[in-house]
Write a protein that holds these residues in place. Structure first.
Motif, PDB file in Angstrom:
ATOM      1  N   THR A   2     -11.414  76.552  43.197  1.00  0.00           N
ATOM      2  CA  THR A   2     -12.720  76.658  43.834  1.00  0.00           C
ATOM      3  C   THR A   2     -13.357  78.003  43.486  1.00  0.00           C
ATOM      4  O   THR A   2     -12.688  78.912  43.000  1.00  0.00           O
ATOM      5  CB  THR A   2     -12.600  76.528  45.363  1.00  0.00           C
ATOM      6  N   ASP A   3     -14.642  78.104  43.761  1.00  0.00           N
ATOM      7  CA  ASP A   3     -15.334  79.383  43.520  1.00  0.00           C
ATOM      8  C   ASP A   3     -14.719  80.506  44.339  1.00  0.00           C
ATOM      9  O   ASP A   3     -14.570  81.631  43.869  1.00  0.00           O
ATOM     10  CB  ASP A   3     -16.821  79.263  43.853  1.00  0.00           C
ATOM     11  N   GLN A   4     -14.348  80.185  45.589  1.00  0.00           N
ATOM     12  CA  GLN A   4     -13.758  81.194  46.464  1.00  0.00           C
ATOM     13  C   GLN A   4     -12.415  81.670  45.915  1.00  0.00           C
ATOM     14  O   GLN A   4     -12.117  82.864  45.932  1.00  0.00           O
ATOM     15  CB  GLN A   4     -13.587  80.615  47.868  1.00  0.00           C
ATOM     16  N   GLU A   5     -11.591  80.738  45.408  1.00  0.00           N
ATOM     17  CA  GLU A   5     -10.304  81.119  44.813  1.00  0.00           C
ATOM     18  C   GLU A   5     -10.515  81.955  43.558  1.00  0.00           C
ATOM     19  O   GLU A   5      -9.795  82.923  43.319  1.00  0.00           O
ATOM     20  CB  GLU A   5      -9.480  79.875  44.482  1.00  0.00           C
ATOM     21  N   GLN A   7     -13.094  83.891  42.925  1.00  0.00           N
ATOM     22  CA  GLN A   7     -13.561  85.217  43.336  1.00  0.00           C
ATOM     23  C   GLN A   7     -12.412  86.070  43.863  1.00  0.00           C
ATOM     24  O   GLN A   7     -12.352  87.264  43.601  1.00  0.00           O
ATOM     25  CB  GLN A   7     -14.647  85.077  44.399  1.00  0.00           C
ATOM     26  N   PHE A   8     -11.490  85.424  44.593  1.00  0.00           N
ATOM     27  CA  PHE A   8     -10.341  86.165  45.115  1.00  0.00           C
ATOM     28  C   PHE A   8      -9.449  86.635  43.963  1.00  0.00           C
ATOM     29  O   PHE A   8      -9.008  87.787  43.942  1.00  0.00           O
ATOM     30  CB  PHE A   8      -9.542  85.304  46.098  1.00  0.00           C
ATOM     31  N   GLN A  35      -1.846  82.005  40.409  1.00  0.00           N
ATOM     32  CA  GLN A  35      -2.420  81.473  41.635  1.00  0.00           C
ATOM     33  C   GLN A  35      -1.350  80.816  42.477  1.00  0.00           C
ATOM     34  O   GLN A  35      -0.415  80.197  41.952  1.00  0.00           O
ATOM     35  CB  GLN A  35      -3.523  80.484  41.305  1.00  0.00           C
ATOM     36  N   GLN A 104      -4.765  85.376  50.588  1.00  0.00           N
ATOM     37  CA  GLN A 104      -6.192  85.146  50.704  1.00  0.00           C
ATOM     38  C   GLN A 104      -6.584  85.183  52.185  1.00  0.00           C
ATOM     39  O   GLN A 104      -5.834  84.701  53.035  1.00  0.00           O
ATOM     40  CB  GLN A 104      -6.532  83.786  50.090  1.00  0.00           C
ATOM     41  N   GLU A 106      -8.397  83.554  54.309  1.00  0.00           N
ATOM     42  CA  GLU A 106      -8.362  82.347  55.150  1.00  0.00           C
ATOM     43  C   GLU A 106      -6.951  81.834  55.408  1.00  0.00           C
ATOM     44  O   GLU A 106      -6.755  80.972  56.240  1.00  0.00           O
ATOM     45  CB  GLU A 106      -9.241  81.226  54.575  1.00  0.00           C
TER      46      GLU A 106
END
Length: 111
Positions: A2-5, A7-8, A35, A104, A106
């Motif tokens: 995902t975009d959030q992953e 970015q992290f 990851q 991460q 979340e």
């Protein structure tokens, strides 16, 4: 991913770069990022060091008796990685002497 992953992962790589650690190419020695379901695993693959043979005097005990993986060096590097990420505000879990997990946000437990 995902975009959030993504970015992290980029944030983790930016912290590494700022601390002077460059990520090694696939199959080569150096820092690795992988990851993970809860974040990014960061470790070090010292290929050049792993192949170092230590000469010993006296009878040979086994074929690999002179090989050293330098566990103390791995442990020190793991402590340094964890300190770098904690100082940058990340939550870190150690995974033996080889890897640290940068968690991460979340996936962090609620306090």
């Amino acid at each position: 991913m995902t975009d959030q992953e993504g970015q992290f992962l980029e944030a983790v790589r930016a912290v590494l770069a700022e601390a002077g650690f460059t990520e090694g190419a696939a199959g080569a020695e150096g820092v690795r990022t992988v990851q993970h379901a809860r974040g990014v695993m960061v470790g070090w693959m010292p290929e050049g060091i792993r192949s170092v043979r230590v000469r010993r005097r006296g009878p040979r005990r086994s074929r690999n008796a002179g090989r050293r993986d330098l566990p103390g060096l791995r442990h020190a590097f793991g402590l340094a990685l964890a300190a770098v990420f904690r100082n940058a505000g990340f939550t870190v879990e150690t995974r033996g002497d080889d890897w640290v997990l940068v968690v991460q946000p979340e996936h962090q437990p609620e306090l």
